[in-house]
Design an enzyme around this catalytic site. Structure first.
Site, PDB file in Angstrom:
ATOM      1  CE  LYS A  13      40.891  42.005  41.521  1.00 29.45           C
ATOM      2  NZ  LYS A  13      41.019  41.274  42.762  1.00 29.45           N
ATOM      3  CG  ASP A  14      42.620  43.144  36.678  1.00 32.96           C
ATOM      4  OD1 ASP A  14      43.149  43.059  37.799  1.00 32.96           O
ATOM      5  OD2 ASP A  14      41.955  42.222  36.171  1.00 32.96           O
TER       6      ASP A  14
ATOM      7  NE  ARG B  66      43.700  44.166  47.812  1.00 32.04           N
ATOM      8  CZ  ARG B  66      42.792  43.233  48.092  1.00 32.04           C
ATOM      9  NH1 ARG B  66      42.150  43.272  49.247  1.00 32.04           N
ATOM     10  NH2 ARG B  66      42.502  42.274  47.239  1.00 32.04           N
ATOM     11  NE  ARG B  67      42.411  39.168  47.370  1.00 33.75           N
ATOM     12  CZ  ARG B  67      42.155  38.763  46.131  1.00 33.75           C
ATOM     13  NH1 ARG B  67      42.982  37.943  45.497  1.00 33.75           N
ATOM     14  NH2 ARG B  67      41.048  39.151  45.514  1.00 33.75           N
TER      15      ARG B  67
ATOM     16  NE  ARG C 213      50.734  35.083  37.645  1.00 30.64           N
ATOM     17  CZ  ARG C 213      51.747  35.383  36.855  1.00 30.64           C
ATOM     18  NH1 ARG C 213      52.954  35.469  37.352  1.00 30.64           N
ATOM     19  NH2 ARG C 213      51.563  35.593  35.567  1.00 30.64           N
TER      20      ARG C 213
ATOM     21  NE  ARG D 266      44.533  33.350  40.765  1.00 31.82           N
ATOM     22  CZ  ARG D 266      44.612  34.642  41.052  1.00 31.82           C
ATOM     23  NH1 ARG D 266      44.374  35.056  42.263  1.00 31.82           N
ATOM     24  NH2 ARG D 266      44.914  35.510  40.114  1.00 31.82           N
TER      25      ARG D 266
ATOM     26  CB  CYS E 236      55.404  53.061  43.143  1.00 29.43           C
ATOM     27  SG  CYS E 236      57.046  53.571  42.653  1.00 29.43           S
TER      28      CYS E 236
HETATM   29  N1  LIG Z   1      43.555  40.155  39.209  1.00 29.98           N
HETATM   30  C1  LIG Z   1      42.709  39.110  38.781  1.00 29.98           C
HETATM   31  C2  LIG Z   1      41.271  39.442  38.931  1.00 29.98           C
HETATM   32  N2  LIG Z   1      40.757  40.541  38.350  1.00 29.98           N
HETATM   33  C3  LIG Z   1      39.437  40.613  38.708  1.00 29.98           C
HETATM   34  C4  LIG Z   1      39.149  39.529  39.511  1.00 29.98           C
HETATM   35  C5  LIG Z   1      37.861  39.216  40.147  1.00 29.98           C
HETATM   36  C6  LIG Z   1      36.720  40.095  39.805  1.00 29.98           C
HETATM   37  C7  LIG Z   1      36.824  41.474  40.378  1.00 29.98           C
HETATM   38  O1  LIG Z   1      37.453  41.691  41.415  1.00 29.98           O
HETATM   39  O2  LIG Z   1      36.236  42.370  39.774  1.00 29.98           O
HETATM   40  C8  LIG Z   1      40.293  38.768  39.650  1.00 29.98           C
HETATM   41  C9  LIG Z   1      40.454  37.508  40.398  1.00 29.98           C
HETATM   42  C10 LIG Z   1      40.529  37.642  41.905  1.00 29.98           C
HETATM   43  O3  LIG Z   1      41.105  38.609  42.420  1.00 29.98           O
HETATM   44  O4  LIG Z   1      40.044  36.753  42.604  1.00 29.98           O
END
Ligand SMILES: NCc1[nH]cc(CCC(=O)O)c1CC(=O)O
Length: 348
Positions: A93-94, A147-148, A165, A171, A265
């Site tokens: 997801k990153d 999003r959340r 953050r 966190r 974007c």
């Molecule tokens: N952006 C931070 C990040 N990147 C991946 C995860 C968690 C593991 C995942 O979603 O694969 C997280 C932390 C979160 O969103 O709680």
């Protein structure tokens, strides 16, 4: 005659694989999991981990969106290009949905639980609160993901969503802290908590099948993406052993929705994918306005048997959503953006 030099290494560079990763506890844990699976599949190879900090790790104050795309990945991709490493393990997801020239997403491993979850502050657990519905009006819920926050504002207009953050441990600590500036609860991905052994902190799952949930997760959430130099056949073949094809195909559909909608974007988009018997993928999507006042939701179920078909499915659903109002929401977000305040890809 000169003294003997080092004997030839028993490992030619051909059987050494260098794995790049970020240095966070979660990234290292994820890399260990991948490395163990690779070792089990390739007993003849030697694996070495090379960890580094990325822009997202170093800069803890600039709002994430201002750091731009690739804030968790670019430096690692540079090390791939310079052959300092052969593969990089990312939280999928990153990873931006369009990779730099010369890079390839070669493999996605088996997905951990992709759902978002609620963690309630230790200050409140004794009160018996377990879900968002138990939090009194005005409670502060930490998340830096648009999003959340946008999706949850629709359902819980009386809660206050505030930025938080830091890595997962940071966190959790901020959530539990007493006094000013504290949080009553935070939202995190189940996957990160489970991989780091914090599963017992999960108070409520927030997916669309859980009462009180209805929060669609980030594209690629819970999955790991293995990135290599484009066309590196040796690495491609080697990584096949740890690929989870159902996860990979589902994630390609998710990434295609995002790629189609973002148009350069990034957008607050939630997804859920599920294999519903006989090669059929169900894809649910949502695009929400930042204040949560409007949302476009859609869903499709289709037989999918290749990455290309998954991408076509994602693209078509995204185009339909754009027509049905998602484009208006996105235009509004883009208009309201100063260059430094663009919504970020993926999410925090
Ligand atoms: N952006 C931070 C990040 N990147 C991946 C995860 C968690 C593991 C995942 O979603 O694969 C997280 C932390 C979160 O969103 O709680």
């Amino acid at each position: 005659m000169s003294a003997p030099t080092n004997p030839p290494s028993s490992e030619s560079s051909d059987n050494l694989v260098r794995i790049g990763t970020r240095r966070s506890a979660l990234a290292l844990r994820q890399t260990d999991l991948v490395m163990a699976a690779l070792r089990a599949a390739h007993a003849n190879l030697t694996f070495e981990v090379s960890a580094m900090a990325t822009a997202g790790d170093r800069d803890k104050t600039t709002p994430l969106p201002a750091l731009g795309k690739g804030l968790w990945t670019s430096e690692l991709e540079a090390r791939l290009a310079s052959k300092d490493v052969d593969v990089v393990v990312h939280s999928l997801k990153d990873m931006p949905t369009t990779l730099p020239e010369g890079c390839e997403l070669a493999c996605v491993t088996k997905r951990e639980d992709p759902r978002d979850v609620l963690v309630i502050s230790k200050k409140h657990v004794a009160k018996g609160w377990t879900g968002l519905g138990d939090l009194p009006k005005g409670s502060v819920v930490g998340t830096s993901s648009v999003r959340r926050a946008a999706q949850l504002r629709r359902r819980y207009p009386d809660l206050v969503f505030q930025d938080v953050r830091g890595n997962i441990e940071t966190r959790l600590n901020k959530c539990d802290a007493e006094g000013e500036g504290g949080y009553d609860a935070i939202i995190l991905a189940a996957a990160g908590l489970l991989r780091l052994g914090y599963g017992e902190r999960i108070s409520q799952y927030l997916d669309s099948n859980t009462p009180g949930g209805g929060l669609l997760h980030a594209v690629g959430q819970g999955a790991l993406g293995l990135e290599i130099r484009a066309g590196d056949e040796r690495m491609r073949a080697l990584l096949k052993a740890v690929e989870d094809t159902p996860t990979m195909v589902a994630c390609f559909a998710e990434r295609s929705v995002m790629r189609t909608l973002e148009g350069g974007c990034s957008v607050p988009i939630g997804v859920e994918t599920e294999w519903v018997g006989e090669g059929k993928l169900r894809l649910r999507t949502v695009v929400v306005s930042v204040d949560g006042s409007r949302a476009v939701e859609d869903e499709a179920t289709r037989e999918v048997s290749s990455l290309a078909e998954a991408e076509a499915m994602g693209r078509e659903l995204a185009l339909k959503m754009a027509k049905d109002g998602a484009q208006e929401i996105l235009d509004e977000i883009n208009k309201g953006r100063t260059s430094g305040a663009a919504l970020k890809v993926g999410d925090a």
